[in-house]
Design an enzyme around this catalytic site. Structure first.
Site, PDB file in Angstrom:
ATOM      1  N   ASP A  35      43.688  19.507  16.994  1.00 10.88           N
ATOM      2  CA  ASP A  35      43.505  19.898  15.605  1.00 10.88           C
ATOM      3  C   ASP A  35      43.541  21.398  15.322  1.00 10.88           C
ATOM      4  O   ASP A  35      44.241  21.844  14.421  1.00 10.88           O
ATOM      5  CB  ASP A  35      42.198  19.293  15.065  1.00 10.88           C
ATOM      6  CG  ASP A  35      41.992  19.553  13.582  1.00 10.88           C
ATOM      7  OD1 ASP A  35      42.990  19.560  12.859  1.00 10.88           O
ATOM      8  OD2 ASP A  35      40.850  19.746  13.166  1.00 10.88           O
ATOM      9  N   CYS A  55      52.659   1.439   2.828  1.00 13.72           N
ATOM     10  CA  CYS A  55      51.845   1.697   1.640  1.00 13.72           C
ATOM     11  C   CYS A  55      52.318   0.865   0.448  1.00 13.72           C
ATOM     12  O   CYS A  55      51.531   0.561  -0.456  1.00 13.72           O
ATOM     13  CB  CYS A  55      51.881   3.179   1.280  1.00 13.72           C
ATOM     14  SG  CYS A  55      50.958   4.234   2.419  1.00 13.72           S
ATOM     15  N   CYS A 115      51.067   0.479  -3.595  1.00 18.51           N
ATOM     16  CA  CYS A 115      49.651   0.846  -3.744  1.00 18.51           C
ATOM     17  C   CYS A 115      49.503   2.341  -4.030  1.00 18.51           C
ATOM     18  O   CYS A 115      50.129   3.174  -3.378  1.00 18.51           O
ATOM     19  CB  CYS A 115      48.885   0.483  -2.473  1.00 18.51           C
ATOM     20  SG  CYS A 115      47.133   0.937  -2.521  1.00 18.51           S
ATOM     21  N   CYS A 158      44.652   5.477  -3.436  1.00 16.58           N
ATOM     22  CA  CYS A 158      44.177   6.785  -2.958  1.00 16.58           C
ATOM     23  C   CYS A 158      44.490   7.897  -3.954  1.00 16.58           C
ATOM     24  O   CYS A 158      43.707   8.841  -4.109  1.00 16.58           O
ATOM     25  CB  CYS A 158      44.795   7.104  -1.599  1.00 16.58           C
ATOM     26  SG  CYS A 158      46.608   7.158  -1.583  1.00 16.58           S
ATOM     27  N   CYS A 183      41.060  10.032  -6.368  1.00 17.80           N
ATOM     28  CA  CYS A 183      40.703  11.427  -6.044  1.00 17.80           C
ATOM     29  C   CYS A 183      39.928  12.075  -7.189  1.00 17.80           C
ATOM     30  O   CYS A 183      40.427  12.177  -8.314  1.00 17.80           O
ATOM     31  CB  CYS A 183      41.964  12.234  -5.748  1.00 17.80           C
ATOM     32  SG  CYS A 183      41.601  13.965  -5.335  1.00 17.80           S
ATOM     33  N   CYS A 227      41.462   2.839   0.650  1.00 19.41           N
ATOM     34  CA  CYS A 227      42.714   2.413   1.298  1.00 19.41           C
ATOM     35  C   CYS A 227      42.565   0.992   1.830  1.00 19.41           C
ATOM     36  O   CYS A 227      41.683   0.725   2.658  1.00 19.41           O
ATOM     37  CB  CYS A 227      43.068   3.367   2.433  1.00 19.41           C
ATOM     38  SG  CYS A 227      44.571   2.886   3.314  1.00 19.41           S
TER      39      CYS A 227
END
Length: 386
Positions: A160, A215, A218, A221, A225, A275
């Site tokens: 990361d 996905c 859909c 998400c 937000c 989700c």
């Protein structure tokens, strides 16, 4: 502009028997070390480089200048490892059991902390596991005399914090697809997992990329937000994202986002919570990812009243430590401003008014004004009509 690694960096694309056996061993070792999935791909990030350049050009990275500064390394892994030819990509589930995400979000007096940050810092844990995996690879190659043709082993682990397009490589290695919320999704695990990589010069056979983006139509998400950070499917304006605002942003939180933040004081999970694929997510078996200091159940006031020594002690080894005490108070002040009006919340805020930080003072003042405004509104609602 995408920089292609020279063809000579990839020792062989042929699925030679000893390398295939090693690839199978690597995947087995990865599972033994606590990774739920492992895949292998080449070092060409493909179209993801162009997407990143466009994203940066639009300023969606906010104050994260390190993303622009290290773009060359992301484009060309050879700048990270001289003979880079393959990426071994792994994932590890992190969601603890029974963290009651929805109920905590609905309780304005409690602090919501992103579920990845409830336990110990994942960087150290995954880096240690990758180091063990790298050691096994080196020992195997030595014992099987596999390094003669490639002039020695080169490998380097990443978790990361380094300039690696980890989601791009994860997708290419068959670990899932990048969803509309810009997270890597797996049909059996959702998105509650961390990624890690080992970049190597070993000519390992490449896994097939999962071609289907599942996905569909859909947009849950995108709609959920709180700050409308998704400007389009697959495109996030990070400067509007609550995770960015509470973790990366060093200055004051813009006024327009303070109300929508609600009680989210470190990160945000909303686009994961809704989700549909996350109903298949498996809880983590890693004890280090279990909540520490009951951070999954804490009251905003209690966290706000931590002294700096208490903050440093209770966030030791935690991702929360990286934002520092000043931003910790800044975020909690916003949470208290959005909390149910109470004498206790007002008193807690007033106790910190003399804190030696202009940013903290500004957010405390905003929170006190919010508490006062909400209380007046409640009185009006309760006032009987004449």
């Amino acid at each position: 502009m995408r920089i292609q690694p020279p063809a000579t960096l990839i020792a062989s694309d042929h699925d030679d028997h000893p390398w295939r056996l090693l690839a199978e061993e690597i995947k087995q070792w990865a599972k033994e070390l606590g990774f739920q999935q492992c895949g292998i791909t080449n070092t060409d990030p493909g179209e993801h480089v162009d997407h990143l350049e466009e994203w940066l050009a639009q300023g969606f990275h906010g104050e994260m200048e390190w993303m622009r500064d290290h773009q060359a390394q992301r484009n060309n892994p050879r700048l990270l490892l001289e003979q880079a030819g393959r990426v071994i990509s792994v994932r590890m589930n992190y969601l603890p059991e029974n963290t009651r995400q929805i109920s905590i979000l609905k309780d304005p007096d409690k602090a919501y902390i992103s579920r990845y940050a409830l336990g110990r810092d994942y960087h150290k844990l995954i880096r240690k596991r990758l180091a063990k995996l790298g050691k096994r690879i080196a020992e195997y190659c030595e014992s099987q005399r596999l390094l003669i043709d490639i002039n020695g082993l080169q490998q380097r682990p990443f978790v990361d914090s380094a300039p690696v397009l980890e989601k791009a490589y994860g997708e290419k290695a068959g670990l899932g697809w990048i969803g509309k919320n810009t997270l890597l999704l797996d049909e059996q695990a959702g998105s509650w997992f961390f990624l890690g990589e080992i970049i190597t010069n070993l000519p390992l056979p490449i896994d097939e990329t999962q071609k289907d983006n599942r996905c569909g139509s859909c947009e849950a998400c995108l709609k959920i937000c709180p700050t409308d950070a998704f400007v389009a499917p697959y495109k996030l304006d990070a400067s509007r994202c609550i995770s960015y605002l509470t973790i990366e942003l060093k200055g004051p939180i813009p006024l327009e986002f303070r109300g929508p933040m609600g009680n989210r004081v470190f990160g945000c999970d909303d686009c994961q919570l809704v989700c549909p694929w996350n109903k298949f997510a498996k809880p983590s078996t890693e004890k280090d990812f279990s909540p520490r200091h009951q951070l999954n159940e804490q009251q905003l006031i209690d966290l706000f009243m931590w002294t700096e020594p208490e903050y440093l002690t209770r966030t030791e080894g935690s991702p929360i430590r990286r934002i520092g005490y000043e931003r910790w108070l800044r975020n909690l002040a916003v949470g208290l401003g959005n909390a149910a009006p109470s004498a206790q919340a007002k008193h807690a805020l007033q106790q910190r008014q003399d804190f030696d930080s202009a940013i903290v003072k500004e957010h405390i003042q905003w929170a006190l004004e919010q508490q006062h405004s909400l209380k007046k509104r409640q009185r009006k609602i309760r006032r009987p009509r004449s």
